[in-house]
Design a protein around this motif. Structure first.
Motif, PDB file in Angstrom:
ATOM      1  N   THR A  58       0.835  -1.207   0.000  1.00  0.00           N
ATOM      2  CA  THR A  58       0.000   0.000   0.000  1.00  0.00           C
ATOM      3  C   THR A  58       0.871   1.259   0.000  1.00  0.00           C
ATOM      4  O   THR A  58       0.479   2.280  -0.558  1.00  0.00           O
ATOM      5  CB  THR A  58      -0.958   0.018   1.207  1.00  0.00           C
ATOM      6  OG1 THR A  58      -0.209  -0.055   2.429  1.00  0.00           O
ATOM      7  CG2 THR A  58      -1.928  -1.138   1.145  1.00  0.00           C
ATOM      8  N   LEU A  59       2.050   1.157   0.602  1.00  0.00           N
ATOM      9  CA  LEU A  59       2.970   2.292   0.625  1.00  0.00           C
ATOM     10  C   LEU A  59       3.296   2.767  -0.783  1.00  0.00           C
ATOM     11  O   LEU A  59       3.285   3.975  -1.069  1.00  0.00           O
ATOM     12  CB  LEU A  59       4.260   1.891   1.356  1.00  0.00           C
ATOM     13  CG  LEU A  59       5.418   2.896   1.332  1.00  0.00           C
ATOM     14  CD1 LEU A  59       5.072   4.120   2.176  1.00  0.00           C
ATOM     15  CD2 LEU A  59       6.697   2.229   1.851  1.00  0.00           C
ATOM     16  N   VAL A  60       3.571   1.823  -1.687  1.00  0.00           N
ATOM     17  CA  VAL A  60       4.052   2.210  -3.023  1.00  0.00           C
ATOM     18  C   VAL A  60       2.933   2.674  -3.948  1.00  0.00           C
ATOM     19  O   VAL A  60       3.181   2.964  -5.123  1.00  0.00           O
ATOM     20  CB  VAL A  60       4.874   1.078  -3.682  1.00  0.00           C
ATOM     21  CG1 VAL A  60       6.113   0.787  -2.862  1.00  0.00           C
ATOM     22  CG2 VAL A  60       4.043  -0.176  -3.883  1.00  0.00           C
ATOM     23  N   THR A  61       1.701   2.769  -3.437  1.00  0.00           N
ATOM     24  CA  THR A  61       0.637   3.405  -4.230  1.00  0.00           C
ATOM     25  C   THR A  61       0.785   4.920  -4.202  1.00  0.00           C
ATOM     26  O   THR A  61       0.161   5.622  -4.998  1.00  0.00           O
ATOM     27  CB  THR A  61      -0.766   3.049  -3.702  1.00  0.00           C
ATOM     28  OG1 THR A  61      -0.917   3.570  -2.370  1.00  0.00           O
ATOM     29  CG2 THR A  61      -0.994   1.546  -3.695  1.00  0.00           C
ATOM     30  N   GLY A  62       1.594   5.440  -3.281  1.00  0.00           N
ATOM     31  CA  GLY A  62       1.740   6.881  -3.115  1.00  0.00           C
ATOM     32  C   GLY A  62       2.429   7.535  -4.300  1.00  0.00           C
ATOM     33  O   GLY A  62       3.218   6.906  -5.026  1.00  0.00           O
ATOM     34  N   SER A  63       2.165   8.826  -4.482  1.00  0.00           N
ATOM     35  CA  SER A  63       2.738   9.550  -5.615  1.00  0.00           C
ATOM     36  C   SER A  63       4.252   9.632  -5.536  1.00  0.00           C
ATOM     37  O   SER A  63       4.919   9.861  -6.556  1.00  0.00           O
ATOM     38  CB  SER A  63       2.142  10.962  -5.695  1.00  0.00           C
ATOM     39  OG  SER A  63       2.390  11.699  -4.513  1.00  0.00           O
ATOM     40  N   GLN A  64       4.824   9.428  -4.355  1.00  0.00           N
ATOM     41  CA  GLN A  64       6.282   9.487  -4.203  1.00  0.00           C
ATOM     42  C   GLN A  64       6.981   8.296  -4.878  1.00  0.00           C
ATOM     43  O   GLN A  64       8.195   8.306  -5.037  1.00  0.00           O
ATOM     44  CB  GLN A  64       6.668   9.511  -2.725  1.00  0.00           C
ATOM     45  CG  GLN A  64       5.977  10.578  -1.920  1.00  0.00           C
ATOM     46  CD  GLN A  64       4.602  10.149  -1.443  1.00  0.00           C
ATOM     47  OE1 GLN A  64       4.194   8.996  -1.582  1.00  0.00           O
ATOM     48  NE2 GLN A  64       3.862  11.092  -0.883  1.00  0.00           N
ATOM     49  N   PHE A  65       6.211   7.265  -5.257  1.00  0.00           N
ATOM     50  CA  PHE A  65       6.796   6.051  -5.821  1.00  0.00           C
ATOM     51  C   PHE A  65       6.467   5.874  -7.299  1.00  0.00           C
ATOM     52  O   PHE A  65       6.659   4.799  -7.861  1.00  0.00           O
ATOM     53  CB  PHE A  65       6.323   4.829  -5.017  1.00  0.00           C
ATOM     54  CG  PHE A  65       6.808   4.833  -3.589  1.00  0.00           C
ATOM     55  CD1 PHE A  65       8.014   4.258  -3.250  1.00  0.00           C
ATOM     56  CD2 PHE A  65       6.057   5.442  -2.593  1.00  0.00           C
ATOM     57  CE1 PHE A  65       8.468   4.280  -1.933  1.00  0.00           C
ATOM     58  CE2 PHE A  65       6.496   5.468  -1.274  1.00  0.00           C
ATOM     59  CZ  PHE A  65       7.710   4.887  -0.943  1.00  0.00           C
ATOM     60  N   LEU A  66       5.979   6.937  -7.928  1.00  0.00           N
ATOM     61  CA  LEU A  66       5.650   6.880  -9.348  1.00  0.00           C
ATOM     62  C   LEU A  66       6.920   6.818 -10.202  1.00  0.00           C
ATOM     63  O   LEU A  66       7.971   7.309  -9.797  1.00  0.00           O
ATOM     64  CB  LEU A  66       4.847   8.120  -9.744  1.00  0.00           C
ATOM     65  CG  LEU A  66       3.435   8.232  -9.159  1.00  0.00           C
ATOM     66  CD1 LEU A  66       2.868   9.620  -9.409  1.00  0.00           C
ATOM     67  CD2 LEU A  66       2.519   7.167  -9.765  1.00  0.00           C
ATOM     68  N   PRO A  67       6.818   6.262 -11.409  1.00  0.00           N
ATOM     69  CA  PRO A  67       7.974   6.284 -12.307  1.00  0.00           C
ATOM     70  C   PRO A  67       8.166   7.680 -12.887  1.00  0.00           C
ATOM     71  O   PRO A  67       7.222   8.472 -12.955  1.00  0.00           O
ATOM     72  CB  PRO A  67       7.568   5.291 -13.408  1.00  0.00           C
ATOM     73  CG  PRO A  67       6.070   5.397 -13.466  1.00  0.00           C
ATOM     74  CD  PRO A  67       5.642   5.599 -12.028  1.00  0.00           C
ATOM     75  N   ILE A  68       9.373   7.985 -13.273  1.00  0.00           N
ATOM     76  CA  ILE A  68       9.686   9.252 -13.947  1.00  0.00           C
ATOM     77  C   ILE A  68      10.584   8.931 -15.138  1.00  0.00           C
ATOM     78  O   ILE A  68      11.525   8.144 -15.028  1.00  0.00           O
ATOM     79  CB  ILE A  68      10.402  10.240 -13.007  1.00  0.00           C
ATOM     80  CG1 ILE A  68       9.483  10.648 -11.844  1.00  0.00           C
ATOM     81  CG2 ILE A  68      10.854  11.485 -13.759  1.00  0.00           C
ATOM     82  CD1 ILE A  68      10.154  11.568 -10.821  1.00  0.00           C
ATOM     83  N   ASN A  69      10.285   9.557 -16.272  1.00  0.00           N
ATOM     84  CA  ASN A  69      11.092   9.359 -17.472  1.00  0.00           C
ATOM     85  C   ASN A  69      12.324  10.259 -17.400  1.00  0.00           C
ATOM     86  O   ASN A  69      12.209  11.481 -17.379  1.00  0.00           O
ATOM     87  CB  ASN A  69      10.249   9.694 -18.715  1.00  0.00           C
ATOM     88  CG  ASN A  69      10.984   9.420 -19.998  1.00  0.00           C
ATOM     89  OD1 ASN A  69      11.789  10.222 -20.435  1.00  0.00           O
ATOM     90  ND2 ASN A  69      10.711   8.273 -20.600  1.00  0.00           N
ATOM     91  N   GLN A  70      13.492   9.650 -17.348  1.00  0.00           N
ATOM     92  CA  GLN A  70      14.730  10.394 -17.138  1.00  0.00           C
ATOM     93  C   GLN A  70      15.016  11.373 -18.270  1.00  0.00           C
ATOM     94  O   GLN A  70      15.501  12.491 -18.046  1.00  0.00           O
ATOM     95  CB  GLN A  70      15.906   9.424 -16.980  1.00  0.00           C
ATOM     96  CG  GLN A  70      17.215  10.098 -16.602  1.00  0.00           C
ATOM     97  CD  GLN A  70      18.310   9.104 -16.269  1.00  0.00           C
ATOM     98  OE1 GLN A  70      18.104   7.890 -16.331  1.00  0.00           O
ATOM     99  NE2 GLN A  70      19.483   9.599 -15.909  1.00  0.00           N
TER     100      GLN A  70
END
Length: 551
Positions: A180-192
């Motif tokens: 459930t922790l990794v549903t947070g916006s802090q764990f979203l992918p980012i395109n480098q």
């Protein structure tokens, strides 16, 4: 997640309101009937401060990130479901290792979303150079704490790509709530590549940004009071996204919001509170939804050492009639909060008892029940112990109608019940209040927190020594040890962990290290033909599931 539900900015120029109404109405006129059935217009209580998931700290940014981006998992209502991941992974190695296979999904520009997009994003947020206020949430992932402290390099974080579409995540200790922790916006992918191209402008404008969620943000920049999100046809689950477009309007004034709702510019007018909520509570379109969110007061113990005296803090708390605050000031859009951890969020793993109904937690209500006589007694004792004859403070609070009324209520009760106490109210825009919190430039300050994941530690961890969100600098070694035990030593023992959290909450409430005021209920008016607004445990809405019915 810092909660803005009762932090709506009121300083909004008349010309801005007029322009919003005119552009909103104009857009409606030019929409075809079919297009209107696929468009939902929603109010927002704040503009978007950033679309950089590493730097966002508030719920409005999180909601728009949730609309436009997708992580490993996501909540659909209360149900945890795979997002970019193929399935919900089960840990190995005693709960310390997760191997996660990814779907073959795409960014909105057609590029593949790969394991490296997650590796880059996670390393970026813990890198001290990024300056994220949320890096602490990675604690427990291998080497995260050491990286945040500048003692190890970001590339030592416990995440690596096992090929293009497989991730391996290594923890220092089991984290029971990891999925459930990794549903947070802090764990979203980012395109480098996107970050490299946009540089410092990344997250400040939609131009050049790419998205992997249900919608794409278009023609937006920081400061805009209106923004649109269109369906992302590259989204892996686009066929189940019912809407073609979301329209958001920043609404500062309740009368303006109600007018836009009545004239059908808005399909949903949300974040109602105070007088507005009370007056509209009998409207057939009105509905409240409990949130895992708590509002509170912090006292600055660094600049005002006398606030280290527990009796002074306890006395302040005992002057607050939380039932009166909830019913009369908030218009029943808040519940009395007698502890930091919200009610109806976490259950005893053995008995099923709600955390806030555990006997030790209930017994601690003597520290939060309105008791002006006791407040005066211990206040005088605290003044004597600290050598103070009187205390003069400024309460920093958001400049919203509701928050102003809450602040005035606190001022009235505290000055009436506590001899020698004098309070001045400084009502400021949300951004200013956030800056004062971050800089610790305040005497007393209002704050609130909405769950990033539905576990008591998400709230209790905030007030551990040195946490970046512990703005008042309250500190208790026993409390710190209990929170750490719950997150580490006892992580694989559900009942022992539960008791750790109860004991930690018990200390925080007895000490009144933070003075809780109310738990948030979101209130909104929603048109009868708009369906699918279901709140997740983290207070977000799955806008991909929202739809309009044919009348």
């Amino acid at each position: 997640m810092k909660n803005l539900r009762h932090s709506k900015l009121l300083s909004f120029a008349i010309i801005g309101v007029s322009a919003l109404v005119l552009t909103g109405c104009g857009a409606q006129k030019h929409d075809s009937s079919a297009q209107k059935d696929k468009t939902v217009s929603v109010s927002a209580g704040s503009t978007i401060n950033t679309m950089d998931s590493s730097l966002n700290t508030d719920m409005y940014g999180a909601q728009n990130l949730f609309n436009t981006m997708e992580g490993l998992y996501r909540f659909t209502g209360k149900k945890l479901e795979p997002g970019v991941a193929k399935s919900i992974a089960k840990p190995t190695d005693g709960g310390k290792k997760y191997t996660i296979a990814l779907k073959h999904t795409k960014w909105s520009n057609g590029d593949p979303v790969t394991a490296n997009d997650f590796v880059y994003a996670w390393r970026r947020i813990v890198d001290p150079k990024t300056g994220s206020q949320y890096s602490y949430i990675y604690s427990g992932i291998k080497n995260a704490d050491a990286i945040v402290a500048g003692k190890k390099a970001p590339d030592t974080l416990g995440i690596k790509a096992l090929g293009k579409y497989k991730l391996q995540i290594t923890l220092e200790h089991p984290i029971p709530y990891f999925n459930t922790l990794v549903t947070g916006s802090q764990f979203l992918p980012i395109n480098q590549k996107t970050v490299a191209t946009l540089g410092d402008k990344y997250g400040l404008t939609s131009k050049g940004m790419i998205f992997n969620g249900p919608f794409k943000l278009e023609n937006w920049k920081v400061g805009d009071t209106e923004w649109h999100e269109v369906k992302n046809n590259s989204y892996w689950n686009a066929k189940n996204v019912k809407l073609n477009q979301l329209k958001y309007y920043y609404i500062a004034d309740p009368n303006t919001g109600l007018n836009l709702y009545d004239t059908k510019v808005l399909d949903r007018y949300q974040d109602l509170s105070g007088d507005s909520a009370r007056q509209l509570s009998h409207n057939k379109d009105f509905k409240t939804t409990p949130q895992n969110s708590t509002s509170f007061l912090e006292m600055n113990e660094k600049t005002h050492p006398y606030f280290k005296n527990a009796k002074l803090r306890q006395a302040l708390s005992l002057t607050i009639n939380r039932n009166e605050t909830s019913n009369n000031i908030l218009g029943k859009t808040g519940l009395p909060a007698h502890q930091l951890t919200p009610s109806n969020m976490s259950k005893n793993p053995t008995t099923g008892t709600d955390f806030t109904n555990e006997p030790a937690i209930v017994a601690d209500r003597k520290y939060t029940e309105y008791n002006p006589e006791k407040a005066k007694q211990i206040w005088l004792e605290g003044l004597k112990e600290t050598g103070q004859k009187e205390i003069n403070v400024t309460l920093t609070a958001d400049n919203t109608d509701t928050t102003k009324k809450v602040a005035e209520y606190l001022q009235s009760n505290m000055e009436k019940d506590l001899p020698g106490f004098h309070m001045t109210i400084s009502s400021v825009p949300f951004k200013t209040r956030m800056q004062r919190q971050a800089n610790k430039s305040f005497d007393m300050i209002t704050g609130s927190w909405m769950a990033d994941y539905p576990d008591p530690t998400n709230f209790l961890d905030l007030f551990t020594t040195g946490n970046s969100n512990n703005d008042g600098s309250w500190s208790n070694k026993q409390y710190d040890a209990l929170v750490k035990k719950a997150e580490t030593t006892d992580a694989n023992d559900p009942q022992a962990r539960w008791q750790d959290m109860i004991q930690a909450q018990d200390i925080l409430t007895k000490e009144q290290g933070v003075i809780t005021t109310y738990q948030d209920n979101s209130a909104a008016l929603t048109k009868p033909d708009v369906k699918g607004f279901t709140s997740t445990p983290t207070g977000m809405y799955d806008m991909g599931a929202v739809y309009k019915t044919n009348k």
